[in-house]
Design a protein around this motif. Structure first.
Motif, PDB file in Angstrom:
ATOM      1  N   GLY A  38       0.827  -1.214   0.000  1.00 19.67           N
ATOM      2  CA  GLY A  38       0.000   0.000   0.000  1.00 19.67           C
ATOM      3  C   GLY A  38       0.852   1.250   0.000  1.00 19.67           C
ATOM      4  N   LEU A  39       1.916   1.239   0.816  1.00 22.35           N
ATOM      5  CA  LEU A  39       2.814   2.402   0.849  1.00 22.35           C
ATOM      6  C   LEU A  39       3.493   2.594  -0.501  1.00 22.35           C
ATOM      7  CD1 LEU A  39       4.508   2.134   4.370  1.00 22.35           C
ATOM      8  CD2 LEU A  39       2.875   3.848   3.590  1.00 22.35           C
ATOM      9  N   GLY A  40       3.908   1.482  -1.099  1.00 22.43           N
ATOM     10  CA  GLY A  40       4.541   1.564  -2.425  1.00 22.43           C
ATOM     11  C   GLY A  40       3.570   2.114  -3.462  1.00 22.43           C
ATOM     12  N   ALA A  41       2.317   1.640  -3.419  1.00 21.53           N
ATOM     13  CA  ALA A  41       1.303   2.115  -4.362  1.00 21.53           C
ATOM     14  C   ALA A  41       1.036   3.610  -4.147  1.00 21.53           C
ATOM     15  CB  ALA A  41       0.015   1.318  -4.201  1.00 21.53           C
ATOM     16  N   PHE A  42       0.969   4.027  -2.891  1.00 16.94           N
ATOM     17  CA  PHE A  42       0.749   5.428  -2.576  1.00 16.94           C
ATOM     18  C   PHE A  42       1.895   6.288  -3.116  1.00 16.94           C
ATOM     19  CE2 PHE A  42       1.157   9.071   0.349  1.00 16.94           C
ATOM     20  CZ  PHE A  42      -0.061   9.679   0.093  1.00 16.94           C
ATOM     21  N   ALA A  43       3.130   5.846  -2.897  1.00 12.43           N
ATOM     22  CA  ALA A  43       4.299   6.589  -3.386  1.00 12.43           C
ATOM     23  C   ALA A  43       4.268   6.680  -4.909  1.00 12.43           C
ATOM     24  CB  ALA A  43       5.581   5.924  -2.906  1.00 12.43           C
ATOM     25  N   LYS A  44       3.943   5.573  -5.568  1.00 11.46           N
ATOM     26  CA  LYS A  44       3.888   5.537  -7.027  1.00 11.46           C
ATOM     27  C   LYS A  44       2.783   6.472  -7.532  1.00 11.46           C
ATOM     28  CE  LYS A  44       5.015   2.627 -10.629  1.00 11.46           C
ATOM     29  NZ  LYS A  44       6.364   2.379 -10.941  1.00 11.46           N
ATOM     30  N   ALA A  45       1.636   6.454  -6.853  1.00  7.70           N
ATOM     31  CA  ALA A  45       0.518   7.312  -7.246  1.00  7.70           C
ATOM     32  C   ALA A  45       0.892   8.777  -7.092  1.00  7.70           C
ATOM     33  CB  ALA A  45      -0.715   6.986  -6.413  1.00  7.70           C
ATOM     34  N   GLN A  46       1.619   9.088  -6.015  1.00  9.55           N
ATOM     35  CA  GLN A  46       2.052  10.471  -5.828  1.00  9.55           C
ATOM     36  C   GLN A  46       3.002  10.876  -6.938  1.00  9.55           C
ATOM     37  OE1 GLN A  46       3.702  10.686  -1.836  1.00  9.55           O
ATOM     38  NE2 GLN A  46       2.028  12.060  -1.229  1.00  9.55           N
ATOM     39  N   GLU A  47       3.919  10.002  -7.252  1.00  5.03           N
ATOM     40  CA  GLU A  47       4.892  10.273  -8.294  1.00  5.03           C
ATOM     41  C   GLU A  47       4.208  10.473  -9.629  1.00  5.03           C
ATOM     42  OE1 GLU A  47       8.222   7.548  -9.608  1.00  5.03           O
ATOM     43  OE2 GLU A  47       8.611   7.747  -7.468  1.00  5.03           O
ATOM     44  N   GLU A  48       3.372   9.537  -9.996  1.00  6.68           N
ATOM     45  CA  GLU A  48       2.711   9.588 -11.289  1.00  6.68           C
ATOM     46  C   GLU A  48       1.528  10.537 -11.262  1.00  6.68           C
ATOM     47  OE1 GLU A  48       2.128   6.114 -13.480  1.00  6.68           O
ATOM     48  OE2 GLU A  48       4.023   5.240 -12.865  1.00  6.68           O
ATOM     49  N   GLY A  49       0.970  10.769 -10.097  1.00  6.75           N
ATOM     50  CA  GLY A  49      -0.147  11.706  -9.985  1.00  6.75           C
ATOM     51  C   GLY A  49       0.282  13.100 -10.389  1.00  6.75           C
ATOM     52  N   GLY A  50       1.460  13.524  -9.976  1.00  7.80           N
ATOM     53  CA  GLY A  50       1.998  14.828 -10.356  1.00  7.80           C
ATOM     54  C   GLY A  50       2.189  14.911 -11.854  1.00  7.80           C
ATOM     55  N   LYS A  51       2.712  13.811 -12.423  1.00  8.63           N
ATOM     56  CA  LYS A  51       2.918  13.778 -13.874  1.00  8.63           C
ATOM     57  C   LYS A  51       1.572  13.833 -14.597  1.00  8.63           C
ATOM     58  CE  LYS A  51       7.156  11.033 -13.667  1.00  8.63           C
ATOM     59  NZ  LYS A  51       7.757   9.731 -13.962  1.00  8.63           N
ATOM     60  N   ILE A  52       0.612  13.074 -14.103  1.00  8.00           N
ATOM     61  CA  ILE A  52      -0.715  13.065 -14.713  1.00  8.00           C
ATOM     62  C   ILE A  52      -1.355  14.442 -14.588  1.00  8.00           C
ATOM     63  CG2 ILE A  52      -3.061  12.159 -14.492  1.00  8.00           C
ATOM     64  CD1 ILE A  52      -1.796   9.466 -13.735  1.00  8.00           C
ATOM     65  N   PHE A  53      -1.214  15.077 -13.437  1.00 10.47           N
ATOM     66  CA  PHE A  53      -1.763  16.413 -13.228  1.00 10.47           C
ATOM     67  C   PHE A  53      -1.160  17.400 -14.217  1.00 10.47           C
ATOM     68  CE2 PHE A  53      -1.781  20.578 -11.132  1.00 10.47           C
ATOM     69  CZ  PHE A  53      -3.127  20.730 -10.892  1.00 10.47           C
ATOM     70  N   ASP A  54       0.176  17.357 -14.339  1.00 11.93           N
ATOM     71  CA  ASP A  54       0.850  18.250 -15.283  1.00 11.93           C
ATOM     72  C   ASP A  54       0.379  18.001 -16.710  1.00 11.93           C
ATOM     73  OD1 ASP A  54       2.235  19.426 -13.211  1.00 11.93           O
ATOM     74  OD2 ASP A  54       4.053  18.215 -13.495  1.00 11.93           O
TER      75      ASP A  54
END
Length: 184
Positions: A38-54
């Motif tokens: 779950g922590l890994g998924a959260f970190a990945k989502a944060q990482e890719e979430g910023g990219k997706i947002f941009d």
């Protein structure tokens, strides 16, 4: 025998305890792995979430630019059509107004003519004649003879009835003025 049973029972209990401990350990390890996943998924989502947002922001800007171009083009087309229509309406209104004004002027002129009211041209002609006659009368009273006024070329007659009425009125006024001066 009882000892044997106790040993067997003890072995079973120990085995059960081992199984419980193994199961508990297994559950704990699974829970720990789930937590870490779950922590890994959260970190990945944060990482890719910023990219997706941009990426979404960039796409939004591009879409907004296209939308503005299209809407500006449409607005300009509509504005041009409206301005053209307004110009046509104004031109038609001006034409109608001019026609109405002309009809009104003609009717007023006819009504004034029927009443015998002189036109501005008639009044100007009479004013000139009165001035000439006044000069002649003044010269006559001073004892000098002035040259006779020149006969004017006949002007085209618009309404002979009006001019006759105006001439008669002017002649009467001239006779009255002359008679009044002679009486003095």
């Amino acid at each position: 025998m009882a000892e044997k049973k106790l040993k067997k029972l003890s072995k079973k209990t120990t085995a059960a305890k081992d199984d419980v401990e193994k199961s508990a350990k297994s559950v704990m390890e699974s829970a720990n792995q789930i937590w870490l996943a779950g922590l890994g998924a959260f970190a990945k989502a944060q990482e890719e979430g910023g990219k997706i947002f941009d990426t979404l922001v960039k796409e939004g800007l591009a879409l907004e630019g296209k939308t503005r171009k299209v809407s500006t083009t449409r607005v300009n087309e509509v504005r041009g059509a409206v301005e053209g229509t307004v110009a046509q309406v104004q031109a038609r209104a001006n034409e109608s107004w001019d026609k109405l004004e002309q009809v009104f002027e003609e009717r007023v002129a006819r009504a004034l003519g029927a009443l015998g009211v002189p036109t501005a041209t008639d009044v100007q002609e009479l004013t000139k004649r009165v001035e000439e006659l006044q000069k002649t009368v003044d010269d006559f009273n001073r004892g000098t003879s002035a040259p006779k006024p020149k006969a004017k070329a006949a002007a085209p007659k618009k309404a002979p009835v009006r001019k006759k009425a105006v001439r008669k009125t002017a002649a009467k006024k001239t006779v009255r003025k002359t008679a009044a001066k002679k009486a003095d």
